[in-house]
Write a protein that holds these residues in place. Sequence first.
Motif, PDB file in Angstrom:
ATOM      1  N   GLY A  35      34.817  31.810  35.193  1.00  0.00           N
ATOM      2  CA  GLY A  35      36.266  32.483  34.807  1.00  0.00           C
ATOM      3  C   GLY A  35      36.821  33.485  35.918  1.00  0.00           C
ATOM      4  O   GLY A  35      37.566  33.489  36.638  1.00  0.00           O
ATOM      5  N   PHE A  36      35.424  34.250  36.186  1.00  0.00           N
ATOM      6  CA  PHE A  36      35.526  35.476  37.296  1.00  0.00           C
ATOM      7  C   PHE A  36      35.803  34.613  38.783  1.00  0.00           C
ATOM      8  O   PHE A  36      36.924  35.202  39.385  1.00  0.00           O
ATOM      9  N   LEU A  37      35.048  33.612  38.826  1.00  0.00           N
ATOM     10  CA  LEU A  37      35.037  32.825  40.052  1.00  0.00           C
ATOM     11  C   LEU A  37      36.703  32.286  40.445  1.00  0.00           C
ATOM     12  O   LEU A  37      37.007  32.094  41.421  1.00  0.00           O
ATOM     13  N   SER A  38      36.792  31.532  39.331  1.00  0.00           N
ATOM     14  CA  SER A  38      38.347  30.861  39.292  1.00  0.00           C
ATOM     15  C   SER A  38      39.321  31.809  39.750  1.00  0.00           C
ATOM     16  O   SER A  38      40.201  31.567  40.380  1.00  0.00           O
ATOM     17  N   GLN A  39      39.476  33.077  38.911  1.00  0.00           N
ATOM     18  CA  GLN A  39      40.167  34.184  39.452  1.00  0.00           C
ATOM     19  C   GLN A  39      40.157  34.605  40.635  1.00  0.00           C
ATOM     20  O   GLN A  39      41.195  34.581  41.544  1.00  0.00           O
ATOM     21  N   LEU A  40      38.968  34.715  41.314  1.00  0.00           N
ATOM     22  CA  LEU A  40      38.746  35.186  42.691  1.00  0.00           C
ATOM     23  C   LEU A  40      39.331  34.165  43.262  1.00  0.00           C
ATOM     24  O   LEU A  40      40.163  34.450  44.726  1.00  0.00           O
ATOM     25  N   GLU A  41      39.204  32.985  43.511  1.00  0.00           N
ATOM     26  CA  GLU A  41      39.594  31.936  44.198  1.00  0.00           C
ATOM     27  C   GLU A  41      41.206  31.933  44.198  1.00  0.00           C
ATOM     28  O   GLU A  41      41.757  31.411  45.369  1.00  0.00           O
ATOM     29  N   ARG A  42      41.845  32.180  43.103  1.00  0.00           N
ATOM     30  CA  ARG A  42      43.257  32.161  42.936  1.00  0.00           C
ATOM     31  C   ARG A  42      43.783  33.362  43.341  1.00  0.00           C
ATOM     32  O   ARG A  42      45.149  33.567  43.202  1.00  0.00           O
ATOM     33  N   GLY A  43      43.294  34.416  43.753  1.00  0.00           N
ATOM     34  CA  GLY A  43      43.645  35.669  44.350  1.00  0.00           C
ATOM     35  C   GLY A  43      44.016  36.448  42.999  1.00  0.00           C
ATOM     36  O   GLY A  43      45.010  37.448  43.162  1.00  0.00           O
ATOM     37  N   MET A  44      43.466  36.360  41.858  1.00  0.00           N
ATOM     38  CA  MET A  44      43.891  37.242  40.677  1.00  0.00           C
ATOM     39  C   MET A  44      42.954  38.393  40.239  1.00  0.00           C
ATOM     40  O   MET A  44      43.114  38.903  39.414  1.00  0.00           O
ATOM     41  N   ARG A  85      43.482  50.580  61.848  1.00  0.00           N
ATOM     42  CA  ARG A  85      42.374  50.291  60.871  1.00  0.00           C
ATOM     43  C   ARG A  85      42.390  48.822  60.543  1.00  0.00           C
ATOM     44  O   ARG A  85      43.295  48.075  60.756  1.00  0.00           O
ATOM     45  N   ASP A  86      41.127  48.329  60.427  1.00  0.00           N
ATOM     46  CA  ASP A  86      40.937  46.839  60.149  1.00  0.00           C
ATOM     47  C   ASP A  86      41.457  46.740  58.898  1.00  0.00           C
ATOM     48  O   ASP A  86      41.546  47.212  57.880  1.00  0.00           O
ATOM     49  N   ALA A  87      42.316  45.591  58.840  1.00  0.00           N
ATOM     50  CA  ALA A  87      42.835  44.971  57.464  1.00  0.00           C
ATOM     51  C   ALA A  87      42.361  43.705  57.131  1.00  0.00           C
ATOM     52  O   ALA A  87      42.574  42.697  57.961  1.00  0.00           O
ATOM     53  N   ILE A  88      41.801  43.390  55.840  1.00  0.00           N
ATOM     54  CA  ILE A  88      41.351  42.226  55.485  1.00  0.00           C
ATOM     55  C   ILE A  88      41.865  41.645  54.158  1.00  0.00           C
ATOM     56  O   ILE A  88      42.040  42.671  53.022  1.00  0.00           O
ATOM     57  N   ALA A  89      42.441  40.468  54.139  1.00  0.00           N
ATOM     58  CA  ALA A  89      43.097  40.145  52.708  1.00  0.00           C
ATOM     59  C   ALA A  89      42.012  39.548  51.996  1.00  0.00           C
ATOM     60  O   ALA A  89      41.280  38.630  52.029  1.00  0.00           O
ATOM     61  N   ILE A  90      41.439  40.581  50.909  1.00  0.00           N
ATOM     62  CA  ILE A  90      40.717  40.019  49.696  1.00  0.00           C
ATOM     63  C   ILE A  90      41.108  38.927  48.968  1.00  0.00           C
ATOM     64  O   ILE A  90      40.517  37.788  48.806  1.00  0.00           O
ATOM     65  N   THR A  91      42.302  39.134  48.676  1.00  0.00           N
ATOM     66  CA  THR A  91      43.170  37.812  47.802  1.00  0.00           C
ATOM     67  C   THR A  91      44.589  38.328  48.782  1.00  0.00           C
ATOM     68  O   THR A  91      44.802  38.920  49.149  1.00  0.00           O
ATOM     69  N   ASP A  92      45.542  37.274  47.911  1.00  0.00           N
ATOM     70  CA  ASP A  92      46.901  37.534  48.493  1.00  0.00           C
ATOM     71  C   ASP A  92      47.658  38.645  47.690  1.00  0.00           C
ATOM     72  O   ASP A  92      48.590  38.965  47.992  1.00  0.00           O
TER      73      ASP A  92
END
Length: 193
Positions: A35-44, A85-92
């Motif tokens: 569930g956590f991995l699914s949410q991570l992949e979907r940016g949630m 500053r470095d900016a990194i998109a962790i999720t959308d």
Amino acid sequence: MSKYSTNIGSLIKELRKKKEMTLKDLSSASNLSVGFLSQLERGMTSIAIDSLEIIAHSLDVELEFFFDFNKKRVEGNQIVRSYNRDAIAITDKIIQHNLSSDTKSYNLYPRLIDIMPFTDNGSYNLQLYSHEGEEFIFVLEGVLTLNIEDEEFTLYPGDSTTFNSTKPHNWKNETNCITKIICVHNPNPFKEI
């Protein structure tokens, strides 16, 4: 597509599929819930750096694969200017800005995190995760919903907390405005020994 033009969740999904792994396979390899991995992949949801390191090793890449540390810095410069500053998109929904000019020399890993509104917050159950170390969070603007174990906290601008990261936790923005937080992790997973 450049790996830095996408978010980390999408990049994890792309790597997982290239390795012909299911979410269940990655869950078994990383000891993180499906569930956590699914949410991570979907940016949630967001992810702690040391949990991302476990995923990186499960996918046979180095943690640095997810970050662009190749930007040139002025040698000896310890100041990070707001415009540089470095900016990194962790999720959308989650953008991370490094607050240290040297991510490999210190025990602390400080970041500014912009959390966009999660428009569908009520439609899923936020997955909690734990990792090694300690965490400090300070809310700069907006409202942060923080879950630690079985408790839910609402933090407003000026509020802060420190907690042991081995306790299952996660956070989200349930408002319609951006939330900005300072987050400091110890230990720093990028520190060179």
